[in-house]
Design an enzyme around this catalytic site. Structure first.
Site, PDB file in Angstrom:
ATOM      1  N   ASP A  61       1.202  -1.562   0.081  1.00 55.98           N
ATOM      2  CA  ASP A  61      -0.424  -0.002  -0.060  1.00 55.98           C
ATOM      3  C   ASP A  61       0.478   1.118   0.293  1.00 55.98           C
ATOM      4  O   ASP A  61       0.674   2.337   0.241  1.00 55.98           O
ATOM      5  CB  ASP A  61      -0.791   0.031   0.900  1.00 55.98           C
ATOM      6  N   HIS A  89      -2.917   7.312   7.524  1.00 54.35           N
ATOM      7  CA  HIS A  89      -2.670   6.280   7.130  1.00 54.35           C
ATOM      8  C   HIS A  89      -4.635   5.830   7.902  1.00 54.35           C
ATOM      9  O   HIS A  89      -4.125   4.980   8.933  1.00 54.35           O
ATOM     10  CB  HIS A  89      -1.518   5.802   7.269  1.00 54.35           C
TER      11      HIS A  89
HETATM   12 ZN    ZN Z   1       0.328   1.135   5.181  1.00 56.60          ZN
HETATM   13 ZN    ZN Z   2       2.979  -1.482   6.592  1.00 61.63          ZN
END
Ligand code: ZN
Ligand code: ZN
Length: 306
Positions: free
Chosen positions: A65, A270
């Site tokens: 990601d 995040h």
């Molecule tokens: Zn991440």
């Molecule tokens: Zn990570």
């Protein structure tokens, strides 16, 4: 002064509201992309940032990601002939994934026009030039070799407009000469150099960027007193057990670090879409008032002492 553009603020999987990790840091003419999650190219284009001078990517770690968007970004830089060199900084895992993406997926049949440098990160200075020092520091997150980044402008002394006025230096061309470091001649024949019209020293801005992280215990001194800290806070504090299991931070972990380190402003990123954003913000503010929760396309200026 730094200009930040948040290009992806979601955790792990893109959602309707959030892309995954990517942050553009700009300082004067320099551009640094921190992480390059899936869809970063689309986010750059949606933010009308353009691809010029996008020649340096800093990877916090190699989880997908944070890196999958490298394939389409590098492929497009090459296709459009934007720049000749792309410099990738990362730990060993991140660079290994980057090589696989570029050598085996994007360009399996040979070398592109875009040269790619793979630069392994180690704790310490990455570069120091033209008034900016960039350094990396280790971050704990699962069993990855993760890094955070510290951007520090050197203190500088700008030209003092009142001093120049008093000396009769009103012409733009003369002021520009002094700014460049050249000396000028005053109407009475005296020569004047830059040092004679400088104002008092001004501190440079300091910015810390930390990606995924499972423990803040080693980070307090590293980020002490920064003007702005960007850090993940994937979980609300009530879900601390889950955060520990998954190798992430809670809001309380991140705000405790900011408070103990005397950070001026905090941005949490995040973000998981399991939570109500208003509840996340309320919880964060109750623990550390100068906080904001990053959203995609947020732009923030970071100044010294502001
Ligand atoms: Zn991440
Ligand atoms: Zn990570």
């Amino acid at each position: 002064m730094f200009h930040l553009t948040f290009l992806g603020t979601g955790a792990t999987v893109p959602s309707a509201e959030r892309g995954v990790s990517a942050l553009l840091v700009e300082q004067e003419a320099r551009r640094f992309l921190v992480d390059c999650g899936e869809g970063t190219l689309r986010q750059i284009r949606a933010a009308h940032l353009g691809l010029r001078r996008l020649d340096r990517i800093l990877f916090t770690h190699g989880h997908l990601d944070h890196i999958l968007g490298l394939a389409s970004l590098a492929g497009t830089l090459d296709l459009w002939g934007q720049g000749h060199r792309l410099c990738l900084h990362g730990g060993a895992d991140a660079l290994k994934t980057a090589r696989i993406l570029l050598d085996q997926v994007v360009w399996p049949h040979g070398h592109p026009g875009l040269a790619v440098d793979y630069v392994p990160l180690a704790p310490g200075c990455i570069q120091q030039q033209d008034g900016l020092r960039l350094s990396a520091f280790p971050v704990r997150h699962h069993d990855t070799d993760s890094f955070g980044f510290l951007f520090e402008e050197e203190p500088h002394r700008p030209l003092d407009p009142e001093r120049m006025e008093a000396l009769g230096i009103t012409e733009g061309g003369q002021r520009q000469k002094l700014a460049r470091g050249d000396s000028i001649r005053l109407p009475d024949g005296r020569r004047l150099d830059r040092d004679s019209v400088l104002g008092p020293p001004e501190p440079g801005a300091r910015l810390a960027v930390i990606g995924d992280c499972e423990s803040v215990s080693s980070l307090t001194e590293v980020v002490r007193g920064v003007d702005l800290l960007v850090i993940e806070a994937t979980y609300r504090s009530a879900d601390a057990d889950l955060a520990r299991q998954r190798g992430h931070l809670t809001i309380a972990d991140a705000t405790t670090l900011a408070r103990e380190a005397g950070v001026r402003q905090l941005v949490l990123t995040h973000q998981s879409d399991r939570y109500d954003p208003d509840a996340v913000l309320a919880e964060a503010r109750s623990l550390f008032p100068p906080v904001r929760i990053a959203r995609d396309f947020d732009r923030i200026e970071v100044r010294a002492g502001a």
